[in-house]
Enzyme design. Structure first.
Site, PDB file in Angstrom:
ATOM      1  N   HIS A 101     -30.147 -19.653 -11.276  1.00  0.00           N
ATOM      2  CA  HIS A 101     -29.519 -18.767 -12.255  1.00  0.00           C
ATOM      3  C   HIS A 101     -30.228 -18.812 -13.606  1.00  0.00           C
ATOM      4  O   HIS A 101     -30.354 -17.800 -14.281  1.00  0.00           O
ATOM      5  CB  HIS A 101     -28.047 -19.171 -12.396  1.00  0.00           C
ATOM      6  CG  HIS A 101     -27.280 -18.337 -13.366  1.00  0.00           C
ATOM      7  ND1 HIS A 101     -27.178 -16.966 -13.241  1.00  0.00           N
ATOM      8  CD2 HIS A 101     -26.598 -18.658 -14.496  1.00  0.00           C
ATOM      9  CE1 HIS A 101     -26.443 -16.495 -14.246  1.00  0.00           C
ATOM     10  NE2 HIS A 101     -26.096 -17.494 -15.019  1.00  0.00           N
TER      11      HIS A 101
ATOM     12  N   ASP B 159     -30.830 -17.395  -7.322  1.00  0.00           N
ATOM     13  CA  ASP B 159     -29.598 -17.481  -8.130  1.00  0.00           C
ATOM     14  C   ASP B 159     -28.400 -17.362  -7.192  1.00  0.00           C
ATOM     15  O   ASP B 159     -28.095 -16.288  -6.695  1.00  0.00           O
ATOM     16  CB  ASP B 159     -29.595 -16.353  -9.159  1.00  0.00           C
ATOM     17  CG  ASP B 159     -28.381 -16.392 -10.082  1.00  0.00           C
ATOM     18  OD1 ASP B 159     -27.452 -17.196  -9.841  1.00  0.00           O
ATOM     19  OD2 ASP B 159     -28.365 -15.612 -11.044  1.00  0.00           O
TER      20      ASP B 159
ATOM     21  N   SER C 158     -26.269 -13.356 -17.456  1.00  0.00           N
ATOM     22  CA  SER C 158     -25.069 -14.116 -17.110  1.00  0.00           C
ATOM     23  C   SER C 158     -23.863 -13.546 -17.872  1.00  0.00           C
ATOM     24  O   SER C 158     -23.593 -12.357 -17.760  1.00  0.00           O
ATOM     25  CB  SER C 158     -25.311 -15.600 -17.431  1.00  0.00           C
ATOM     26  OG  SER C 158     -24.349 -16.397 -16.826  1.00  0.00           O
TER      27      SER C 158
END
Lengths: 376, 213
Positions: free
Chosen positions: A344, A311, A145
């Site tokens: 995610h 995700d 991320s």
């Protein structure tokens, strides 16, 4: 506990905004031992709400560190082999310089007078830390991320210092949809009367309600529709029937409220504003004439890009753009996508195929670097 | 790439022999990475792979190979020209949608290109079609017509004609015989097209400098 260092005031951190941050304080944690050749350093970059406590038990929450499934003795990021370093990002609230810093002039928190920082500023600060630690080159830089954004920035800014790079569930620029979600979170914080234009420390207030709502909204984006349905469905929370009130009738409501409430105990509202802003500003290609491949020109770094099927915040299409750019640059790149419904957050969770695959990438890179063959 | 045919061990070895040590190699349709693993381990080759099946890709990366998920028909255009010393397309060209365009891309990104494929001109194939009137199924072409990934089968003569059409130079040609024996051809002719079960070609792009790299 980890360590912390405040650089002399005459060694400021030059920021993308044009301002200079001084004195700069970096807090970090290490695991394992640096070898004599200093060739086994492994930098982890944490995500938006992460911190330097990647492995072991977190000293504040008492819970396992954010990547304790990946980092530890015998795990893919093996602390018996690698010297793992993880630093709290600039702007964070776990010991590094941030909006909670005290202004020595008036004894008040800096609040919004702290300068806006970027992903590149975070990476510059980490490079200063490595200089301080006497580590010239990194065996690997890894993160998911926002951590993945830092990995990409590291590979672009300091290619000669990065032997291998492992960006997970990330993108080379923050999408309009993701900026939009961040703006909802920031507005929730700013709409809390206790925020007081960022001056809540001096006013003795705490915008915990706004921060909790920001966390609740964001948390939804870290999951997937399928995972929410699998975990909660339409199940009711501690009741047999609908209340016909606005209590948390549904388990999913109760879960989100818990996520919001537990978050405010460990996170600072102003830090949340600053770090989300840094992600929004991230657009790696923009620094290279709009051509992402230029960011990786002549790179010798070995890359492994990874994404997760469910995700939708950092979807596989974003990872593929990075892969295309690396291919165009002739880079050594692997790309894997893992099948999971965990959304995610999957990069932080138990995805056995991820452990197995990333171990293969890390072990091969370690062997190429002369760090031994790894597990037998 | 699309489901590959069971690779012939001898054929892959012969392909590996054509690749000099320390070369930069891209294996398009690398499957489970058998060839690039061999090249990297034994010949210190900088070997990369593209594979259509994500499952195959993950297995390759878990073995420490540099492989990405991709499609020969669409994803070769992103590579820079002459980025590789050798590009290998083993038992895959017949499964691509546009073999001619794929071959042109391979010649663009590789200084040399190795292509291997099953020969539809093999006498047993011809005989099966002639005698039974049904699409032939043999050891190497084992699928029924309606489920085969091999949508663009060709004969050795067809392939040679295609190399002329795109002006590619044939540096070497080899016949793969039914038992797996491989023999060098001076120039593939009528008889080879009848007796070879498969073929391996080493190609160079038009106007490229001759001689080994």
């Amino acid at each position: 506990m980890g360590e912390s260092y405040t650089f002399p005031a005459d060694r400021p951190l030059a920021l993308d905004s044009g301002e200079a941050l001084a004195p700069l304080t970096i807090a970090w944690k290490t695991y394992g031992t640096l070898n004599a050749q200093k060739s086994n350093a492994f930098l982890l970059c944490h995500a938006l709400t992460g911190d330097q406590y990647a492995a072991g038990v977190h000293p504040v929450t008492g819970k396992p560190g954010w990547w304790s499934s990946m980092v530890g003795p015998g795990l893919p990021i093996d602390t018996n082999r690698f010297f793992v370093i993880c630093a709290n990002v600039v702007g964070g609230c776990m010991g590094s310089s941030g909006p909670h810093d005290i202004n020595p002039a008036n004894g008040a928190q800096l609040g919004l007078s702290f300068p806006v920082i970027t992903i590149r500023d975070m990476v510059r600060a980490q490079a200063l830390l490595l200089d301080h630690l006497g580590i010239e080159s990194l065996f690997c830089v890894a993160g998911g991320s926002m951590g993945g954004m830092q990995v990409l920035q590291w590979a672009a800014s300091y290619p000669e210092r990065v032997y291998s790079a492992l960006p997970l569930a990330t993108a080379a620029r923050h999408s309009a949809q993701n900026i939009a979600f961040h703006e909802v979170g920031r507005q929730a914080i700013m709409a809390d009367p206790e925020w007081n234009a960022g001056d809540y420390f001096a006013k003795g207030t705490n915008p915990s309600k706004g921060l909790a709502v920001a966390r609740m909204a964001a948390h939804i984006t870290y999951l997937s529709e399928a995972a929410l349905h699998r975990k909660f469905g339409r199940n009711l929370q501690n009741r047999e029937a609908l209340s016909y009130r606005f209590d948390a009738d549904f388990q999913v409501e109760s879960y989100l409220r818990h996520q919001g409430l537990s978050f405010v105990d460990r996170f600072d509202a102003n830090s949340y504003l600053y770090i989300t802003r840094a992600m929004d500003y991230f657009d790696l290609a923009a620094d290279y004439g709009g051509v992402l491949a230029q960011a990786f020109r002549n790179t010798k770094t070995r890359f492994c890009i990874a994404s997760f099927t469910s995700d939708w915040l950092f979807p596989t299409t974003e990872s593929k753009k990075i892969v295309h750019a690396l291919n165009a640059a002739g880079a050594n790149v692997s790309f894997v996508e893992f099948e999971t419904d965990k959304g995610h957050d999957a990069f932080l969770l138990d995805v056995p195929e991820m452990f197995q695959t990333l171990r293969g990438f890390i072990d091969a890179a370690a062997q190429a670097r002369g760090l031994g063959a790894g597990r037998v | 790439m699309l489901a590959k045919m069971p690779p012939l061990r001898k054929e892959l070895l012969r392909i590996a022999e054509m690749v000099p040590a320390s070369a930069r190699v891209l294996d398009v349709g690398c499957g489970s990475g058998e060839l690039i693993e061999y090249l990297a381990r034994t010949q210190n080759v900088d070997a990369r792979g593209i594979e259509l099946s994500q499952h195959g890709v993950n297995a390759c990366v878990a073995k420490g190979l540099s492989v990405i998920q991709g499609d020969a028909d669409t994803d070769l255009s992103e590579y820079p020209p002459s980025g590789f010393d050798f590009v290998i397309l083993s038992q895959t060209i017949q499964a691509t949608r546009q073999p001619k365009a794929v071959l042109e891309q391979l010649l663009r990104i590789g200084k040399r290109v190795i292509v291997s494929f099953p020969n539809f001109g093999f006498w047993k194939v011809r005989l099966k079609l002639a005698l039974t009137g049904r699409m032939p199924r043999t050891g190497t072409l084992s699928h029924a017509w309606h489920e085969t990934p091999n949508i663009h089968l060709c004969t050795i003569a067809d392939f040679v004609a295609l190399t002329r059409e795109i002006d590619a130079k044939i540096e070497r040609s080899l016949a793969v015989e039914e038992g797996g024996e491989i023999r060098e051809l001076s120039e593939p002719g009528y008889w080879d097209n009848l007796t070879a079960e498969g073929a391996i070609f080493l190609l160079m792009r038009p106007h490229a400098a001759p001689g080994p790299t």
